[in-house]
Enzyme design. Structure first.
Site, PDB file in Angstrom:
ATOM      1  N   LYS A   3      -0.305  44.963  -4.889  1.00 60.73           N
ATOM      2  CA  LYS A   3      -0.093  45.276  -6.307  1.00 60.73           C
ATOM      3  C   LYS A   3      -1.405  45.321  -7.095  1.00 60.73           C
ATOM      4  CE  LYS A   3       4.577  43.337  -6.421  1.00 60.73           C
ATOM      5  NZ  LYS A   3       5.549  42.578  -7.261  1.00 60.73           N
ATOM      6  N   TYR A  43      11.476  50.735  -8.565  1.00 63.97           N
ATOM      7  CA  TYR A  43      12.119  49.479  -8.940  1.00 63.97           C
ATOM      8  C   TYR A  43      13.454  49.707  -9.668  1.00 63.97           C
ATOM      9  CZ  TYR A  43       8.211  46.436  -7.582  1.00 63.97           C
ATOM     10  OH  TYR A  43       7.269  45.727  -6.871  1.00 63.97           O
ATOM     11  N   ASN A 106       2.154  39.175  -8.656  1.00 67.60           N
ATOM     12  CA  ASN A 106       2.331  38.343  -7.454  1.00 67.60           C
ATOM     13  C   ASN A 106       1.752  38.978  -6.190  1.00 67.60           C
ATOM     14  OD1 ASN A 106       4.338  40.223  -7.095  1.00 67.60           O
ATOM     15  ND2 ASN A 106       5.958  38.752  -6.654  1.00 67.60           N
ATOM     16  N   HIS A 109       4.281  43.257  -2.604  1.00 67.66           N
ATOM     17  CA  HIS A 109       5.722  43.471  -2.526  1.00 67.66           C
ATOM     18  C   HIS A 109       6.092  43.657  -1.066  1.00 67.66           C
ATOM     19  CE1 HIS A 109       9.710  45.213  -3.099  1.00 67.66           C
ATOM     20  NE2 HIS A 109       9.356  46.114  -2.216  1.00 67.66           N
ATOM     21  N   GLU A 120      12.215  52.454   1.119  1.00 65.32           N
ATOM     22  CA  GLU A 120      10.909  52.323   0.465  1.00 65.32           C
ATOM     23  C   GLU A 120       9.813  53.036   1.261  1.00 65.32           C
ATOM     24  OE1 GLU A 120      10.571  48.087  -0.336  1.00 65.32           O
ATOM     25  OE2 GLU A 120      12.099  48.225  -1.888  1.00 65.32           O
TER      26      GLU A 120
HETATM   27  P1  CMP Z   1       8.806  42.226  -5.989  1.00 67.19           P
HETATM   28  O1  CMP Z   1       9.005  41.644  -4.651  1.00 67.19           O
HETATM   29  O2  CMP Z   1       7.854  43.364  -6.103  1.00 67.19           O
HETATM   30  O3  CMP Z   1      10.228  42.709  -6.580  1.00 67.19           O
HETATM   31  C1  CMP Z   1      10.508  42.763  -7.969  1.00 67.19           C
HETATM   32  C2  CMP Z   1       9.443  42.179  -8.799  1.00 67.19           C
HETATM   33  O4  CMP Z   1       9.765  41.844 -10.142  1.00 67.19           O
HETATM   34  C3  CMP Z   1       9.005  40.865  -8.202  1.00 67.19           C
HETATM   35  O5  CMP Z   1       8.313  41.078  -6.979  1.00 67.19           O
HETATM   36  C4  CMP Z   1       8.188  40.251  -9.343  1.00 67.19           C
HETATM   37  O6  CMP Z   1       6.814  40.594  -9.274  1.00 67.19           O
HETATM   38  C5  CMP Z   1       8.759  40.940 -10.585  1.00 67.19           C
HETATM   39  N1  CMP Z   1       9.274  39.976 -11.547  1.00 67.19           N
HETATM   40  C6  CMP Z   1       8.812  39.807 -12.777  1.00 67.19           C
HETATM   41  N2  CMP Z   1       9.488  38.862 -13.420  1.00 67.19           N
HETATM   42  C7  CMP Z   1      10.406  38.387 -12.567  1.00 67.19           C
HETATM   43  C8  CMP Z   1      11.408  37.368 -12.633  1.00 67.19           C
HETATM   44  N3  CMP Z   1      11.614  36.641 -13.738  1.00 67.19           N
HETATM   45  N4  CMP Z   1      12.185  37.155 -11.531  1.00 67.19           N
HETATM   46  C9  CMP Z   1      11.981  37.893 -10.393  1.00 67.19           C
HETATM   47  N5  CMP Z   1      11.050  38.867 -10.281  1.00 67.19           N
HETATM   48  C10 CMP Z   1      10.260  39.103 -11.355  1.00 67.19           C
END
Ligand code: CMP
Length: 131
Positions: A3, A43, A106, A109, A120
């Site tokens: 990311k 998403y 984070n 993904h 994906e």
């Molecule tokens: P990812 O695995 O990319 O899938 C969805 C993303 O939403 C997740 O990682 C997080 O980076 C993002 N996200 C942001 N806020 C939240 C939240 N409160 N709970 C879960 N995912 C979140």
């Protein structure tokens, strides 16, 4: 996906190193910046969530690395390698524990099922882009 936060913080190489050391084979890879439309579509499953708008803004804030990885039980193995979605809860030594700062930023993904891995992978890569 690696990311925008991990890319801008200079962690592409370290994360790829962890992925390869974890026994994953890279089948396809590209370095791109997502448009709002593309990030929103990727998403779409989260469209109803309160964080969707911010997630799309964040995912379009800079370039990302998209990749298809291969390994036995790859989905489960990759989720173990990256750790919990919230880096504060990610086990020591996992990619998110080492390189992520927040639940939104984070670092990586990973697909959450074989079906989503196929969807994906097809989202980012055509057949001729795969090794
Ligand atoms: P990812 O695995 O990319 O899938 C969805 C993303 O939403 C997740 O990682 C997080 O980076 C993002 N996200 C942001 N806020 C939240 C939240 N409160 N709970 C879960 N995912 C979140």
């Amino acid at each position: 996906m690696i990311k925008p936060d991990a890319v801008s913080n200079g962690h592409i190489g370290a994360i790829l190193n962890d992925i390869i050391a974890g026994g994953f084979k890279i089948i396809a890879m590209k370095y791109i910046r997502l448009s709002k439309e593309t990030a929103g579509a990727f998403y779409a499953v989260h469209a109803a969530r309160p964080f969707y708008g911010e997630l799309v803004d964040f995912m379009t804030s800079g370039p990302i690395v998209a990749a298809i990885l291969e390994k036995d039980s790859a989905v489960e193995a990759f989720r173990k390698l990256i750790g919990a979605t919230d880096p504060a809860k990610a086990e020591a030594g996992t990619i998110r524990n080492k390189y992520a700062k927040s639940i939104e930023a984070n670092a990586v993904h990973g697909s959450d099922s074989d079906d989503n891995a196929e969807i994906e992978g097809n989202f980012f890569f055509s057949q001729v882009e795969r090794f």
